[in-house]
Design a protein around this motif. Structure first.
Motif, PDB file in Angstrom:
ATOM      1  N   ILE B   4     -14.827  -3.395   7.100  1.00 30.43           N
ATOM      2  CA  ILE B   4     -13.767  -2.831   7.681  1.00 30.43           C
ATOM      3  C   ILE B   4     -13.117  -1.737   6.759  1.00 30.43           C
ATOM      4  O   ILE B   4     -12.537  -2.413   5.552  1.00 30.43           O
ATOM      5  CB  ILE B   4     -12.769  -3.903   8.592  1.00 30.43           C
ATOM      6  CG1 ILE B   4     -13.628  -4.652   9.336  1.00 30.43           C
ATOM      7  CG2 ILE B   4     -11.736  -3.252   8.975  1.00 30.43           C
ATOM      8  CD1 ILE B   4     -12.854  -5.925   9.700  1.00 30.43           C
ATOM      9  N   ARG B   5     -12.782  -0.564   7.065  1.00 23.91           N
ATOM     10  CA  ARG B   5     -12.313   0.415   6.013  1.00 23.91           C
ATOM     11  C   ARG B   5     -10.678   0.505   6.281  1.00 23.91           C
ATOM     12  O   ARG B   5     -10.205   0.681   7.227  1.00 23.91           O
ATOM     13  CB  ARG B   5     -12.751   1.706   6.220  1.00 23.91           C
ATOM     14  CG  ARG B   5     -14.365   1.695   5.998  1.00 23.91           C
ATOM     15  CD  ARG B   5     -14.877   2.968   6.438  1.00 23.91           C
ATOM     16  NE  ARG B   5     -14.882   3.151   8.123  1.00 23.91           N
ATOM     17  CZ  ARG B   5     -14.979   4.161   8.459  1.00 23.91           C
ATOM     18  NH1 ARG B   5     -15.557   5.489   7.962  1.00 23.91           N
ATOM     19  NH2 ARG B   5     -14.510   4.253   9.991  1.00 23.91           N
ATOM     20  N   ILE B   6     -10.077  -0.095   5.011  1.00 25.29           N
ATOM     21  CA  ILE B   6      -8.479  -0.330   5.049  1.00 25.29           C
ATOM     22  C   ILE B   6      -8.011   0.811   4.373  1.00 25.29           C
ATOM     23  O   ILE B   6      -8.439   1.272   3.229  1.00 25.29           O
ATOM     24  CB  ILE B   6      -8.302  -1.643   4.472  1.00 25.29           C
ATOM     25  CG1 ILE B   6      -8.896  -2.760   5.101  1.00 25.29           C
ATOM     26  CG2 ILE B   6      -6.695  -1.805   4.366  1.00 25.29           C
ATOM     27  CD1 ILE B   6      -8.264  -3.143   6.606  1.00 25.29           C
ATOM     28  N   GLY B   7      -6.670   1.267   4.927  1.00 33.34           N
ATOM     29  CA  GLY B   7      -5.827   2.379   4.170  1.00 33.34           C
ATOM     30  C   GLY B   7      -4.651   1.668   3.852  1.00 33.34           C
ATOM     31  O   GLY B   7      -4.225   1.022   4.655  1.00 33.34           O
ATOM     32  N   ILE B   8      -3.950   1.927   2.865  1.00 36.83           N
ATOM     33  CA  ILE B   8      -2.487   1.421   2.391  1.00 36.83           C
ATOM     34  C   ILE B   8      -1.783   2.617   2.959  1.00 36.83           C
ATOM     35  O   ILE B   8      -2.026   3.718   1.998  1.00 36.83           O
ATOM     36  CB  ILE B   8      -2.468   0.828   0.780  1.00 36.83           C
ATOM     37  CG1 ILE B   8      -3.345  -0.237   0.975  1.00 36.83           C
ATOM     38  CG2 ILE B   8      -1.023   0.715   0.777  1.00 36.83           C
ATOM     39  CD1 ILE B   8      -3.397  -0.999  -0.503  1.00 36.83           C
ATOM     40  N   ASN B   9      -0.739   2.521   3.594  1.00 31.46           N
ATOM     41  CA  ASN B   9       0.357   3.550   3.693  1.00 31.46           C
ATOM     42  C   ASN B   9       1.654   3.091   3.047  1.00 31.46           C
ATOM     43  O   ASN B   9       2.439   2.130   3.702  1.00 31.46           O
ATOM     44  CB  ASN B   9       0.494   3.858   4.960  1.00 31.46           C
ATOM     45  CG  ASN B   9       1.285   5.346   5.205  1.00 31.46           C
ATOM     46  OD1 ASN B   9       1.829   5.551   4.513  1.00 31.46           O
ATOM     47  ND2 ASN B   9       0.942   5.905   6.560  1.00 31.46           N
ATOM     48  N   GLY B  10       2.007   3.540   1.886  1.00 33.85           N
ATOM     49  CA  GLY B  10       3.119   3.223   1.183  1.00 33.85           C
ATOM     50  C   GLY B  10       3.087   2.171   0.013  1.00 33.85           C
ATOM     51  O   GLY B  10       2.303   1.404   0.307  1.00 33.85           O
ATOM     52  N   TYR B  11       3.299   2.778  -1.243  1.00 34.02           N
ATOM     53  CA  TYR B  11       2.706   1.831  -2.391  1.00 34.02           C
ATOM     54  C   TYR B  11       3.988   1.300  -2.955  1.00 34.02           C
ATOM     55  O   TYR B  11       4.437   1.596  -4.069  1.00 34.02           O
ATOM     56  CB  TYR B  11       2.151   2.752  -3.280  1.00 34.02           C
ATOM     57  CG  TYR B  11       1.419   2.009  -4.304  1.00 34.02           C
ATOM     58  CD1 TYR B  11       0.207   1.465  -3.937  1.00 34.02           C
ATOM     59  CD2 TYR B  11       1.508   2.186  -5.432  1.00 34.02           C
ATOM     60  CE1 TYR B  11      -0.394   0.397  -4.793  1.00 34.02           C
ATOM     61  CE2 TYR B  11       0.864   1.403  -6.481  1.00 34.02           C
ATOM     62  CZ  TYR B  11      -0.072   0.653  -6.000  1.00 34.02           C
ATOM     63  OH  TYR B  11      -0.817  -0.256  -7.108  1.00 34.02           O
ATOM     64  N   GLY B  12       4.677   0.217  -2.377  1.00 32.76           N
ATOM     65  CA  GLY B  12       5.787  -0.434  -3.059  1.00 32.76           C
ATOM     66  C   GLY B  12       5.314  -1.953  -3.496  1.00 32.76           C
ATOM     67  O   GLY B  12       4.187  -1.960  -3.433  1.00 32.76           O
ATOM     68  N   ASN B  13       6.035  -2.893  -3.312  1.00 39.59           N
ATOM     69  CA  ASN B  13       5.433  -4.187  -3.482  1.00 39.59           C
ATOM     70  C   ASN B  13       4.584  -4.944  -2.569  1.00 39.59           C
ATOM     71  O   ASN B  13       3.650  -5.316  -2.978  1.00 39.59           O
ATOM     72  CB  ASN B  13       6.745  -5.024  -3.284  1.00 39.59           C
ATOM     73  CG  ASN B  13       7.724  -5.327  -4.751  1.00 39.59           C
ATOM     74  OD1 ASN B  13       7.267  -5.012  -5.813  1.00 39.59           O
ATOM     75  ND2 ASN B  13       9.076  -5.051  -4.487  1.00 39.59           N
ATOM     76  N   LEU B  14       4.676  -4.379  -1.422  1.00 38.42           N
ATOM     77  CA  LEU B  14       3.917  -4.719  -0.225  1.00 38.42           C
ATOM     78  C   LEU B  14       2.621  -3.976  -0.448  1.00 38.42           C
ATOM     79  O   LEU B  14       1.453  -4.632  -0.259  1.00 38.42           O
ATOM     80  CB  LEU B  14       4.463  -4.310   1.112  1.00 38.42           C
ATOM     81  CG  LEU B  14       4.203  -5.395   2.303  1.00 38.42           C
ATOM     82  CD1 LEU B  14       4.343  -7.026   1.894  1.00 38.42           C
ATOM     83  CD2 LEU B  14       5.047  -4.826   3.472  1.00 38.42           C
ATOM     84  N   GLY B  15       2.497  -2.689  -0.574  1.00 36.27           N
ATOM     85  CA  GLY B  15       1.389  -1.902  -0.870  1.00 36.27           C
ATOM     86  C   GLY B  15       0.649  -2.622  -1.866  1.00 36.27           C
ATOM     87  O   GLY B  15      -0.889  -2.569  -2.043  1.00 36.27           O
ATOM     88  N   LYS B  16       1.402  -2.698  -3.197  1.00 38.04           N
ATOM     89  CA  LYS B  16       0.389  -3.340  -4.364  1.00 38.04           C
ATOM     90  C   LYS B  16      -0.087  -4.732  -3.930  1.00 38.04           C
ATOM     91  O   LYS B  16      -1.166  -5.202  -4.482  1.00 38.04           O
ATOM     92  CB  LYS B  16       1.509  -3.678  -5.445  1.00 38.04           C
ATOM     93  CG  LYS B  16       1.801  -2.130  -6.093  1.00 38.04           C
ATOM     94  CD  LYS B  16       2.843  -2.474  -7.185  1.00 38.04           C
ATOM     95  CE  LYS B  16       3.577  -1.224  -7.564  1.00 38.04           C
ATOM     96  NZ  LYS B  16       4.859  -1.255  -8.116  1.00 38.04           N
TER      97      LYS B  16
END
Lengths: 325, 325
Positions: B4-16
């Motif tokens: 399943i191909r995942i994207g992260i939108n927003g790279y703060g604490n949660l994205g990290k």
């Protein structure tokens, strides 16, 4: 709005619990109690009709969900596959090792009859199973521990009662605090069954019985007691009735898991004054789900894992989002 | 099997956290990280491509689920409705009062685009909401209490930082043991917010600032502190960095309910070393469900209440029944 029509099949502690509790569910109504005994001989708490189980077919169109209240040893494996040919059912079958085979049989019958049968509902199997699933999915690098008690184990109490010279007995399974605390501290210990629980026995001996022998027989009984720290107390029949006739139970599902270097503890616990009454409450809640799922065409055998949580409520999605999310 | 191909939108604490954790999910793979910043300027932990958010449309067919990692105040209410036109999404929107309206907007867009958007996932809203639902359905005659902490409240820390003369601050919300114990004892107390939690503040004051005034301003701040027992400690910047830079959190959902004369306590608790890392784990788990539900044609906005627990696992129904039921 018409209510969901509930039948009780089997009138022991669980059946009585369902009967006592159903008034708390405004969308459910109790229609009939089915028994293998002579209906005339059965004193029930409400004025619900009591019907002999041989006439149950006549109730096919008058019951929306049949709550199966028999025992797991012999009743449920026979009764539920039969009932799932006629009714949506809900049961608390708890012989873990036999569940896969049981699921298959019930599923075949329920699919053929277009009925929905939710199996193995209660707190373990049931809510504890559910928490084990959520825990393991959310923190896959982790370990789940289940502790039971403090509570009466019917199987262990029965085993003591079969000993020569024993008139009556109650056995409590007690989780060991030290073990629980090690898990809570994130130590991820390897624990043997004997390191997780101890067993406390209250025994009424027959007059002149050899108490030393009885105590030894209990403590050395294979599978039941030999691997545990076991305490035996001899008491009078009166004292047993007075202090040990309630059926409390409970337990803990604790998951200790990691993300990177960080540790997290998820804990779910139950402290129940009455095991059968709590279990009957869980059965009633999932009876609602069985009805709804059947209406939506979701037929066959289901477990707690298959049921969208919203199906358990009689509120609308909007209300639940507003009040509980 | 393809992942399943995942994207992260927003790279703060949660994205990290999502980036760090995804390797624990063997059926998920991280495909790209989207940011509003200059992609060149972003140092990420893995060698995942970093893409400016204005180019996100090009990734429409290359991402199965977009994990939305922005904040609830301004990012998510804008971004998720847009993203749900192109992607299955998962988010942790936690402004309780605005969820019904948010749900509606996201639902319209997701239905139109045949996508599945699971909203308000995490631990509260999220797992705590779920437990509140199960508790209330199983013991309808009862009362549910939620306690938060011990943990850092970002909102309260920010409020202190805005006070004149304050250089930095961290605020811990701490549940009051006595209140928890009264609930656990089945007393069903009526508790004001101030009786449930206390607030402990660690404050770095600017040189020559009036500490007495700062302490008074904190303790009398309406809504944030005035109704609570609040403790204020002045410390150095070094001490703050050393002892208060972790982001632990947790809490308790306790339900006390009755069947007849019997009382039952259901308790769920979390003790988290890192709030964002745990939340990212929950998001990853529900991303799997978003993908599966979309494959089954269950489109639109969904909450944790709509998701059959089995959707969270990558195991088969047979395996789960055998291992966890």
């Amino acid at each position: 709005m018409s209510k969901i029509r509930i039948g009780i099949n089997g009138y022991g502690n669980l059946g009585k619990g369902v009967e006592k509790n159903i008034s708390k569910y405004e969308d459910l109504e109790l229609v009939a109690i089915f028994t293998r005994r002579d209906p005339e001989s059965l004193k029930v708490l409400s004025n619900t009709p009591v019907v002999n189980i041989k006439d149950i077919e006549n109730w096919k169109d008058k019951i929306d969900v049949m709550i199966m209240c028999g025992g797991s040893a012999t009743d449920l494996p026979k009764q539920v596959p039969e009932m799932s040919k006629m009714f949506n059912t809900i049961d608390s079958f708890d012989t873990h090792a036999k569940i896969p085979e049981y699921f298959k049989t019930v599923n075949e019958n329920a699919v053929n009859s277009n009925k929905t049968s939710i199996i193995s509902i209660g707190w373990d199997p049931g809510m504890f199973s559910l928490l084990r699933l959520y825990d393991n999915c959310i923190l896959p690098e982790g370990k789940t521990y289940t502790f039971w008690g403090k509570g009466v184990s019917q199987g262990h109490s029965d085993a003591i009662r079969r000993i020569d010279g024993v008139k009556n007995a109650i056995q409590y399974t007690i989780p060991i605090d030290e073990a629980i605390n090690r898990v809570r501290n994130g130590e991820n210990p390897e624990l043997t069954t004997g390191e997780k629980h101890l067993r406390e026995c209250f025994v009424v001996a027959e007059e002149n019985a050899d108490k030393t022998r009885i105590e030894k027989e209990i403590k050395t009984m294979p599978n039941y007691f030999d691997e545990y720290h076991t305490e035996v107390h001899f008491i009078t029949e009166e004292k047993l009735k007075l202090s040990h006739s309630k059926m409390p139970h409970g337990g803990f599902v604790i998951h200790s898991g990691k993300t990177g270097e960080n540790n997290h503890i998820i804990e779910y616990s139950l402290k129940l004054d009455s095991n059968p009454e709590f279990t009957s409450s869980v059965l009633l809640t999932f009876a609602r789900a069985a009805y709804k799922m059947n209406k939506m065409g979701q037929v066959g055998a289901k477990t707690i894992f298959d049921i969208p949580p919203i199906m358990l409520s009689n509120k609308t999605s909007e209300e639940i989002i507003k009040q509980l999310l």
